[in-house]
Scaffold this motif. Structure first.
Motif, PDB file in Angstrom:
ATOM      1  N   LYS A 489      52.694  13.638  43.660  1.00  0.00           N
ATOM      2  CA  LYS A 489      52.015  12.498  44.297  1.00  0.00           C
ATOM      3  C   LYS A 489      53.031  11.492  44.819  1.00  0.00           C
ATOM      4  N   LYS A 490      52.643  10.786  45.870  1.00  0.00           N
ATOM      5  CA  LYS A 490      53.527   9.727  46.393  1.00  0.00           C
ATOM      6  C   LYS A 490      53.778   8.674  45.323  1.00  0.00           C
ATOM      7  N   LEU A 491      54.996   8.179  45.272  1.00  0.00           N
ATOM      8  CA  LEU A 491      55.340   7.159  44.277  1.00  0.00           C
ATOM      9  C   LEU A 491      54.457   5.917  44.452  1.00  0.00           C
ATOM     10  N   ASP A 492      53.889   5.455  43.336  1.00  0.00           N
ATOM     11  CA  ASP A 492      53.030   4.275  43.352  1.00  0.00           C
ATOM     12  C   ASP A 492      53.806   3.096  42.758  1.00  0.00           C
ATOM     13  N   PRO A 493      54.009   2.025  43.531  1.00  0.00           N
ATOM     14  CA  PRO A 493      54.842   0.896  43.052  1.00  0.00           C
ATOM     15  C   PRO A 493      54.345   0.309  41.735  1.00  0.00           C
TER      16      PRO A 493
END
Ligand SMILES: [Zn+2]
Length: 556
Positions: A489-493
């Protein structure tokens, strides 16, 4: 005798310095005769890195080196000359049999070989300072460095120079250590140590010596690296920069180390790129200073023959003498065989008798097979510091799994060798991971992870800081990281992620952000080599393709 005399001279100088008395006519007056030509030979090695024993092909090793040194000394003495044997440092780290015994065989072996002094190298700081002090106790020659200070007291931590008197000629040997030690030494052990600019320290010390000791000859034993025409890239200034920084001819000679090269020149500021063992070697000369280096591991003994006359030192000849190096030759049946490049140098028996128990003790612990693989695991410094490799990624994977992390960061400078296909022993593991770093992990928010990656993933290639990754993919372009994907998954801040990094880098080593005080930081206490050993055991037979990079990290 030489040692005793030199120490007497040094203490006289120290006394002079303490009492504020600058001129000591009796101590400093030249003892040599006008118009007489004196022969002085400087012998040198560097970057021993635990190679007290010969390799499996019978190359190098301290026992053969001793025979060669004795031959040269006898030859020089027969002609009325004298010799001095110097080391450019980095005795420590690189071979498990040595590392497991704190390089005791190496330092005591150096006593037997008659070393007169050595420069402290950055790898002398891989161990706690107590170990280095113990090694100083073993050695009956000084560990020199003029630019290493105690941060708190502002005092030098090591002897800056040593005076040797030979044939009435006074030779000062000063020691210098790369400032990069602060960056590449283990931060856990050098927090209180100040590595100052060696160029400035050398200038200061030489000016002092000219007033106090008035040496006839000044040699620097350095561990700073030789870079062609001073082109040092990301490294701290080396021997070329040092010679150019000083007044012309301030230093007669630099006996170097650290860059692990045979310093043999084709012309001014140009390496002889075709140099092979046994070839003629022209050392570098910068600003009136000869610069020499004998590659690494005791593969060569460097021999510089000088003539000293009326206060002038002139190099008569120079040679890098191979110590039982071999080359591969093709036999009539098409197979290949390794043969000695020159006549085999017999091993000194006394040295062999002394070293053998150390070698046996080390081997017992190491030669047990722990796993096997179906291909080479790539850790060659000319590859692993340039791109992602199966071994860099496998090591990172072992840390990631042990810490149950989302991804892993591994500095390529911590990958010290490749592992050949087939059987893998603990020795192989320790050769790859000799530093005894601890696996650490840190829990961070995605936003913090981005900041971290923007530093570590953009470290230049061809440096130990260049990072190997596992469990993460990203694009690196123009000094920035993007498209970071974790766990598919795309990195979530706002999400929290866990990643591992060796303790060396967590403490700020290699110029990585210091995260050892981050609230999410945990030192697992697991030593890297043991973690790798267990990972290999569990995953044996190891499928190397599983760890091969598949474009996870894209550099644009
Ligand atoms: Zn070094």
């Amino acid at each position: 005798m030489k040692q005793l005399f030199a120490k007497t001279a040094l203490s006289a100088a120290l006394l002079a310095a303490l009492s504020g008395c600058a001129s000591q006519a009796d101590v400093t007056a030249p003892q040599w005769e006008a118009d007489k030509a004196y022969k002085i030979t400087i012998l040198h090695t560097n970057d021993n890195h635990g190679r007290f024993w010969h390799n499996k092909y019978g190359e190098y090793g301290m026992a053969a080196r001793k025979t060669l040194l004795d031959q040269i000394r006898a030859e020089v003495e027969a002609e009325g000359g004298t010799t001095l044997l110097l080391s450019g440092g980095d005795i420590n780290t690189g071979v498990p049999e040595s590392d497991l015994q704190d390089a005791e065989p190496d330092f005591k072996g150096m006593n037997m070989l008659g070393y007169d002094a050595m420069a402290l190298g950055n790898h002398e700081f891989d161990n706690p300072l107590e170990v280095l002090r113990k090694q100083e106790g073993w050695a009956d020659f000084p560990f020199l460095s003029a630019n290493i200070y105690d941060k708190e007291t502002g005092k030098r931590l090591f002897q800056p120079y040593q005076i040797f008197e030979q044939q009435g000629i006074k030779i000062a040997v000063i020691g210098l250590t790369t400032e990069d030690t602060a960056k590449i030494g283990n931060p856990e052990y050098i927090g209180d140590v100040d590595f100052r600019d060696p160029k400035a320290e050398a200038k200061k010390l030489i000016a002092e010596l000219e007033k106090t000791e008035k040496p006839d000859v000044i040699i620097a034993a350095t561990h700073m690296g030789h870079y062609e025409n001073g082109n040092r890239g990301v490294n701290a200034p080396g021997d070329v920069a040092l010679a150019r920084y000083l007044n012309e001819g301030d230093l007669d000679m630099i006996v170097g180390g650290h860059s692990q090269e045979p310093v043999c020149m084709e012309g001014p500021n140009m390496y002889n790129k075709n140099f092979k063992p046994g070839d003629e070697c022209k050392p570098d000369n910068q600003n009136g200073t000869w610069i020499v280096q004998a590659h690494e591991w005791g593969k060569y003994v460097g021999r510089a023959d000088f003539e000293f006359k009326n206060g002038e030192l002139r190099m008569v000849s120079y040679d890098l003498v191979p110590v039982n190096l071999k080359k591969k030759v093709k036999l009539a049946d098409g197979s290949k065989k390794r043969v000695f490049i020159q006549n085999e140098i017999p091993k000194n028996e006394e040295v062999m008798t002394f070293l053998t128990p150390y070698q046996e003790k080390g081997q017992e612990q190491l030669n047990v097979k722990i796993a096997e693989s179906n291909g080479k695991l790539e850790g060659d410094r000319n590859v692993v510091r340039f791109k992602q490799t199966n071994l860099g990624r496998l090591i990172a994977a072992s840390h990631m799994q042990r810490a149950k992390a989302d991804f892993a960061v591994m500095n390529s400078g911590g990958v010290r060798d490749s592992i050949a296909a087939g059987d893998i022993t603990y020795k192989d593991v320790l050769t790859v991971q000799p530093f005894g770093n601890i696996v650490t992990y840190t829990d961070m928010t995605g936003a913090e992870v981005m900041d971290y990656l923007n530093v570590v993933a953009t470290k230049p290639i061809d440096s130990g800081a260049y990072a190997q990754f596992y469990g993460i993919s990203m694009t690196v372009a123009n000094g920035k990281v993007s498209n970071v994907v974790l766990n598919g998954k795309k990195l979530d801040p706002k999400e929290t992620y866990r990643f591992t990094v060796p303790s060396f880098n967590a403490a700020g080593g290699d110029g990585y952000p210091k995260i050892s005080e981050h609230p999410g930081y945990v030192n697992t206490g697991f030593v890297d080599a043991e973690v790798l050993k267990e990972f290999l055991e569990k995953n044996s037979p190891v499928d190397v393709n599983k760890f091969a990079p598949k474009g996870e990290i894209t550099y644009l």
